[in-house]
Design an enzyme around this catalytic site. Structure first.
Site, PDB file in Angstrom:
ATOM      1  N   ASP A 118      32.931  44.712  41.252  1.00 15.76           N
ATOM      2  CA  ASP A 118      33.251  43.395  40.932  1.00 15.76           C
ATOM      3  C   ASP A 118      33.672  43.161  42.380  1.00 15.76           C
ATOM      4  OD1 ASP A 118      32.468  43.964  38.457  1.00 15.76           O
ATOM      5  OD2 ASP A 118      33.964  45.234  37.787  1.00 15.76           O
TER       6      ASP A 118
ATOM      7  N   ASP B  94      33.081  49.269  45.610  1.00 13.66           N
ATOM      8  CA  ASP B  94      33.703  49.027  44.505  1.00 13.66           C
ATOM      9  C   ASP B  94      32.600  48.225  44.343  1.00 13.66           C
ATOM     10  OD1 ASP B  94      35.493  47.842  42.868  1.00 13.66           O
ATOM     11  OD2 ASP B  94      35.819  46.179  43.891  1.00 13.66           O
TER      12      ASP B  94
END
Length: 220
Positions: free
Chosen positions: A15, A13
């Site tokens: 953020d 991922d």
């Protein structure tokens, strides 16, 4: 002790996992709300809205500011302009990220970054923070018909990487990442320093937790 995983690829991922981007989100939303004559939303409140894509973030901020949802179209257009202007300006790579990515690469894993952030913004951010070379593929929230926590982005990314889900490690910071990984059949580790919608991350069903991405070597 962590259980060593038999892996051929990893999906990471963006953020809250690789980059602390709350400052960018807050700056862009502040500019949007100033433009629409709405109250600004405190950064602490914005943090709990992050992780489900730009649509969710913009609608949540509108609700928090007491703005009518019929302003969404104008807010969306303004957000694209303002986020493009600040993308990466107020963001910092988390400590331990580069060593962790190097460990994954050193194990010969194929690598993808999969995020609910729009693909264009994600690629620009990774490039500006010198993280792009670690990844073979980058897919944003606009790359597939559905976003995390739906498993489709992870399943499709496994196909693109040529890796079976059971041998593809997912690393994220939230219940979105964990739910998508579980449904896709991927092992999942969560970092403890991310956003997770304001909820305790260690309460999420995951295979393990990392206080630093550099700790991923214990699982390889």
């Amino acid at each position: 002790m962590p259980t060593r995983l038999d892996l051929t690829a990893a999906i990471v991922d963006l953020d809250g996992t690789l980059v602390h981007t709350l400052g960018d989100f807050s700056a862009a939303l502040d500019a949007v709300h100033d433009e629409l004559a709405l109250p600004r939303v405190p950064a602490g409140d914005v943090e709990s809205m992050v992780g489900k894509g730009s649509e969710h973030l913009i609608r949540s901020a509108l609700r928090a500011a007491g703005g009518p949802q019929d302003l969404y179209g104008a807010a969306w257009e303004a957000y694209q302009r303002h986020y493009d202007r600040v993308n990466g300006e107020y963001a910092e790579v988390y400590a331990g990220v580069v060593p962790g990515l190097r460990l994954l690469r050193a194990r010969g894993l194929r690598m993808a970054c999969v995020t609910n952030k729009p693909t264009g913004f994600a690629k620009e951010l990774l490039a500006s923070k010198q993280l792009a070379p670690f990844f073979d593929l980058v897919f944003g929230g606009d790359a597939f018909a559905r976003k995390k926590p739906d498993p489709e982005p992870l399943r499709r990314t496994c196909e693109a990487l040529g890796s079976r889900p059971g041998r593809t490690l997912v690393i994220g910071d939230s219940s979105n990442d964990a739910a998508a990984a579980r449904a896709a059949g991927c092992p999942v580790l969560l970092v403890t320093y991310g956003y997770n919608h304001g909820e305790p991350v260690r309460a999420v069903d995951a295979d393990g937790f990392l206080d630093s991405l550099a700790e991923v070597g214990d699982w390889l």
